[in-house]
Write a protein that holds these residues in place. Structure first.
Motif, PDB file in Angstrom:
ATOM      1  N   PHE A   1       0.849  -1.197   0.000  1.00  0.00           N
ATOM      2  CA  PHE A   1       0.000   0.000   0.000  1.00  0.00           C
ATOM      3  C   PHE A   1       0.880   1.241   0.000  1.00  0.00           C
ATOM      4  O   PHE A   1       1.856   1.327   0.764  1.00  0.00           O
ATOM      5  CB  PHE A   1      -0.902   0.013   1.237  1.00  0.00           C
ATOM      6  N   ALA A   2       0.533   2.191  -0.860  1.00  0.00           N
ATOM      7  CA  ALA A   2       1.345   3.403  -0.984  1.00  0.00           C
ATOM      8  C   ALA A   2       0.465   4.584  -1.368  1.00  0.00           C
ATOM      9  O   ALA A   2      -0.645   4.398  -1.886  1.00  0.00           O
ATOM     10  CB  ALA A   2       2.440   3.198  -2.033  1.00  0.00           C
ATOM     11  N   PRO A   3       0.939   5.826  -1.135  1.00  0.00           N
ATOM     12  CA  PRO A   3       0.166   7.008  -1.542  1.00  0.00           C
ATOM     13  C   PRO A   3       0.237   7.215  -3.047  1.00  0.00           C
ATOM     14  O   PRO A   3       1.287   7.006  -3.667  1.00  0.00           O
ATOM     15  CB  PRO A   3       0.850   8.158  -0.792  1.00  0.00           C
ATOM     16  N   TRP A   4      -0.881   7.639  -3.616  1.00  0.00           N
ATOM     17  CA  TRP A   4      -0.958   7.905  -5.057  1.00  0.00           C
ATOM     18  C   TRP A   4      -1.002   9.418  -5.232  1.00  0.00           C
ATOM     19  O   TRP A   4      -1.972  10.066  -4.848  1.00  0.00           O
ATOM     20  CB  TRP A   4      -2.196   7.230  -5.646  1.00  0.00           C
ATOM     21  N   LYS A   5       0.059   9.969  -5.794  1.00  0.00           N
ATOM     22  CA  LYS A   5       0.146  11.420  -5.988  1.00  0.00           C
ATOM     23  C   LYS A   5      -0.148  11.754  -7.439  1.00  0.00           C
ATOM     24  O   LYS A   5       0.585  11.343  -8.337  1.00  0.00           O
ATOM     25  CB  LYS A   5       1.540  11.910  -5.582  1.00  0.00           C
TER      26      LYS A   5
ATOM     27  N   THR B   1      -4.649  17.846  -5.463  1.00  0.00           N
ATOM     28  CA  THR B   1      -3.801  18.152  -4.308  1.00  0.00           C
ATOM     29  C   THR B   1      -3.891  17.056  -3.248  1.00  0.00           C
ATOM     30  O   THR B   1      -2.927  16.806  -2.529  1.00  0.00           O
ATOM     31  CB  THR B   1      -4.218  19.487  -3.680  1.00  0.00           C
ATOM     32  N   GLU B   2      -5.061  16.398  -3.147  1.00  0.00           N
ATOM     33  CA  GLU B   2      -5.250  15.359  -2.122  1.00  0.00           C
ATOM     34  C   GLU B   2      -4.463  14.097  -2.482  1.00  0.00           C
ATOM     35  O   GLU B   2      -4.508  13.622  -3.622  1.00  0.00           O
ATOM     36  CB  GLU B   2      -6.733  15.024  -1.983  1.00  0.00           C
ATOM     37  N   VAL B   3      -3.736  13.587  -1.515  1.00  0.00           N
ATOM     38  CA  VAL B   3      -2.976  12.345  -1.689  1.00  0.00           C
ATOM     39  C   VAL B   3      -3.762  11.206  -1.035  1.00  0.00           C
ATOM     40  O   VAL B   3      -4.089  11.265   0.146  1.00  0.00           O
ATOM     41  CB  VAL B   3      -1.579  12.447  -1.060  1.00  0.00           C
ATOM     42  N   THR B   4      -4.091  10.179  -1.811  1.00  0.00           N
ATOM     43  CA  THR B   4      -4.852   9.044  -1.288  1.00  0.00           C
ATOM     44  C   THR B   4      -4.018   7.770  -1.341  1.00  0.00           C
ATOM     45  O   THR B   4      -3.178   7.608  -2.231  1.00  0.00           O
ATOM     46  CB  THR B   4      -6.145   8.841  -2.102  1.00  0.00           C
ATOM     47  N   TRP B   5      -4.263   6.883  -0.391  1.00  0.00           N
ATOM     48  CA  TRP B   5      -3.542   5.612  -0.324  1.00  0.00           C
ATOM     49  C   TRP B   5      -4.313   4.535  -1.089  1.00  0.00           C
ATOM     50  O   TRP B   5      -5.553   4.511  -1.075  1.00  0.00           O
ATOM     51  CB  TRP B   5      -3.362   5.193   1.131  1.00  0.00           C
ATOM     52  N   HIS B   6      -3.570   3.630  -1.709  1.00  0.00           N
ATOM     53  CA  HIS B   6      -4.187   2.548  -2.480  1.00  0.00           C
ATOM     54  C   HIS B   6      -3.297   1.315  -2.430  1.00  0.00           C
ATOM     55  O   HIS B   6      -2.095   1.414  -2.130  1.00  0.00           O
ATOM     56  CB  HIS B   6      -4.394   2.956  -3.946  1.00  0.00           C
ATOM     57  N   GLU B   7      -3.919   0.176  -2.741  1.00  0.00           N
ATOM     58  CA  GLU B   7      -3.121  -1.042  -2.929  1.00  0.00           C
ATOM     59  C   GLU B   7      -2.457  -0.943  -4.292  1.00  0.00           C
ATOM     60  O   GLU B   7      -3.126  -0.954  -5.320  1.00  0.00           O
ATOM     61  CB  GLU B   7      -4.002  -2.285  -2.850  1.00  0.00           C
ATOM     62  N   ILE B   8      -1.123  -0.843  -4.280  1.00  0.00           N
ATOM     63  CA  ILE B   8      -0.374  -0.633  -5.524  1.00  0.00           C
ATOM     64  C   ILE B   8       0.053  -1.953  -6.156  1.00  0.00           C
ATOM     65  O   ILE B   8       0.112  -2.088  -7.376  1.00  0.00           O
ATOM     66  CB  ILE B   8       0.866   0.252  -5.257  1.00  0.00           C
ATOM     67  N   ALA B   9       0.370  -2.954  -5.316  1.00  0.00           N
ATOM     68  CA  ALA B   9       0.883  -4.212  -5.862  1.00  0.00           C
ATOM     69  C   ALA B   9       0.545  -5.369  -4.929  1.00  0.00           C
ATOM     70  O   ALA B   9       0.240  -5.167  -3.746  1.00  0.00           O
ATOM     71  CB  ALA B   9       2.396  -4.124  -6.057  1.00  0.00           C
ATOM     72  N   ARG B  10       0.599  -6.556  -5.483  1.00  0.00           N
ATOM     73  CA  ARG B  10       0.419  -7.791  -4.729  1.00  0.00           C
ATOM     74  C   ARG B  10       1.630  -8.673  -5.038  1.00  0.00           C
ATOM     75  O   ARG B  10       1.568  -9.556  -5.897  1.00  0.00           O
ATOM     76  CB  ARG B  10      -0.886  -8.470  -5.157  1.00  0.00           C
ATOM     77  N   PRO B  11       2.767  -8.431  -4.346  1.00  0.00           N
ATOM     78  CA  PRO B  11       4.017  -9.128  -4.706  1.00  0.00           C
ATOM     79  C   PRO B  11       3.954 -10.637  -4.571  1.00  0.00           C
ATOM     80  O   PRO B  11       4.717 -11.338  -5.225  1.00  0.00           O
ATOM     81  CB  PRO B  11       5.045  -8.551  -3.722  1.00  0.00           C
TER      82      PRO B  11
END
Length: 480
Positions: free
Chosen positions: A416-420, A425-435
């Protein structure tokens, strides 16, 4: 003075529980079972509104109780592996949260509850509520609420068979409840309530494998039932009042077979015919749902559109052709996944206005598509909540404190990481990867570098992972 703490991200997903674990209410809230909680999610705002806690086991089915006047729902019912149902009541003020929601447990089933449905028996939602629930104990229980008391009024026995889905409605032009039960005998059993008890009136045959989903829809003076099964087919049945005026004349014309039954309480005869058989999926069809009805000019309108989800990794919208009336797969409205290690979809739902569709995938992920405003046949993917659908066992920050990696007993490792985004302007967190998608429940995790980690599972083997260069480049673009 203590520092203010606020929630900036909630990561969770729907249980791997077959069809029925997701329900989209008219108020815009998407309810789904996540582990032992019922999570209420707002797709429009991309935020989790509440988590309703009360079940002691996995939540298998969730259903909003539709109001007959088309207003937003104030009640939700859920069933779980803890052998109980919970009726969640909201007082209608403020927003849904744990403090404002009253829970009423319904206990009686001897095994896990797998399907549930409920209808109001009048336009006043505070009055009589009728609930039907199916469980692995081969029974369907009928519950009734009068005032504030909810009790089991009847138990329908199915011998050694299992009922996979239940759906309640009312016969055309009456307030007589009708219950449809689809099970592992490949048949749909129809029960009519007479003298306060449900009596089996008819068995609808046709499917050649287990029936996975059924749903009623009222359209004018007719009642439609759609069903889906593991035979890859969808069937649509029509219930209408049969006229007694003209006797049938014998001729050589080909006509559909009618199943006829009479309700003694109202002395009315009804006929059920097979309206259509829809073939388009190439694997088990787990769920089929009508687009929700809406209020227009003081009456409820039912759009003739069906959404189906299958293990062939596709979700299809069906509707009758405007000229011929034949049900067709809407041109180019087939969405889903291509490739990967996914195993298709368990469930699907229309949004209240039919402009969005959500699908629940085998690995717990929710997929959301939105209809384009210009080209109505174009559906584009949207951002939706994601996360573990079982207990989270370990979680670690990366050494620089920018992203999180977690492992869970759903056999996955997720990042999980922030998506800029430049335009926002708002930074939201998302599931970026499933290693890691594993074959054993994950137990522990340790970061040994910014893009390196070690994970351990029930198999008692430690595995070391390092991110490839391509992922690091894409990750840097996403997180800025």
């Amino acid at each position: 003075m203590a520092a203010a703490v606020e929630v900036c991200h909630v990561a969770c997903c729907a249980n791997r529980a077959g069809g029925g674990a997701v329900s989209w209410g008219r108020g815009g809230l998407l309810a789904f079972g996540s582990c032992r909680d019922v999570v209420l999610y707002e797709p429009a705002a991309r935020r989790a509104a509440a988590a309703l806690r009360g079940h002691a086991g996995r939540v298998n089915c969730v259903r909003w109780v539709r109001r007959r006047d088309g207003a937003s729902e104030t009640e939700l019912i859920s069933g779980g592996s803890d052998k109980q149902l919970i009726l969640w009541e909201w007082n209608g003020t403020g927003t849904w949260n744990n403090q404002l929601v009253k829970s009423i447990p319904l206990k009686g089933h001897a095994e896990a509850v797998c399907a549930v449905d409920a209808v109001y028996q009048s336009d006043e939602p505070d009055l009589n509520l009728l609930i039907a629930s199916a469980a692995s104990d081969s029974t369907v229980r009928i519950w009734s609420r009068h005032g504030s008391e909810v009790k089991c009024t009847e138990i329908l026995q199915f011998g050694n068979g299992f009922v996979m889905d239940v759906c309640l409605s009312f016969l055309p032009g009456s307030n007589v409840p009708i219950l449809a039960c689809g099970g592992d005998d490949c048949k749909i059993s129809l029960f009519i309530q007479q003298n306060g008890q449900f009596q089996k009136m008819l068995i609808l045959s046709g499917h050649e494998d287990w029936i996975r989903g059924i749903e009623w829809a009222v359209c004018g003076e007719d009642l439609f039932l759609t069903s889906c099964a593991q035979d890859c087919l969808i069937r649509i049945w029509k219930v209408c009042t049969k006229s007694k005026q003209l006797p049938e004349t014998e001729d050589d014309s080909i006509r559909l077979k009618e199943n006829v039954f009479t309700v003694k309480d109202t002395d009315t005869t009804y006929a059920i015919t097979l309206e259509s058989v829809l073939a388009g999926h190439e694997n088990w069809v787990y769920a089929v749902h009508w687009q929700p009805s809406f209020s227009k000019d003081g009456s409820m309108q039912q759009p003739m559109r069906i959404l189906s989800a299958s293990m062939d990794k596709t979700v299809i919208i069906w509707e009758p052709d405007k000229e011929s009336g034949v049900w067709l797969e809407q041109a180019s409205v087939r969405v889903g996944e291509v490739g990967g290690n996914t195993l298709g979809f368990f469930d699907c739902q229309f949004s209240p206005d039919g402009s969005m569709i959500v699908a629940h995938a085998f690995h717990g992920a929710l997929h959301l598509w939105k209809q384009a405003t210009v080209n109505k046949k174009e559906w584009t993917p949207e951002v939706v909540i994601s996360g573990h659908f079982n207990s989270v066992e370990d979680v670690k920050w990366d050494p620089e404190g920018e992203f999180i990696i977690s492992v869970g007993s759903d056999q996955t490792t997720r990042l999980f990481a922030p998506w800029k985004r430049k335009q926002e302007t708002e930074v939201t967190w998302h599931e970026i990867a499933r290693p890691q998608v594993h074959g054993y429940d994950m137990r522990c995790l340790a970061m040994i570098g910014r893009f390196q980690f070690v994970s351990g599972a029930d198999e008692k083997v430690l595995r070391v992972f390092r991110a490839p260069k391509n992922f690091i480049e894409n990750f840097s673009n996403i997180t800025g």
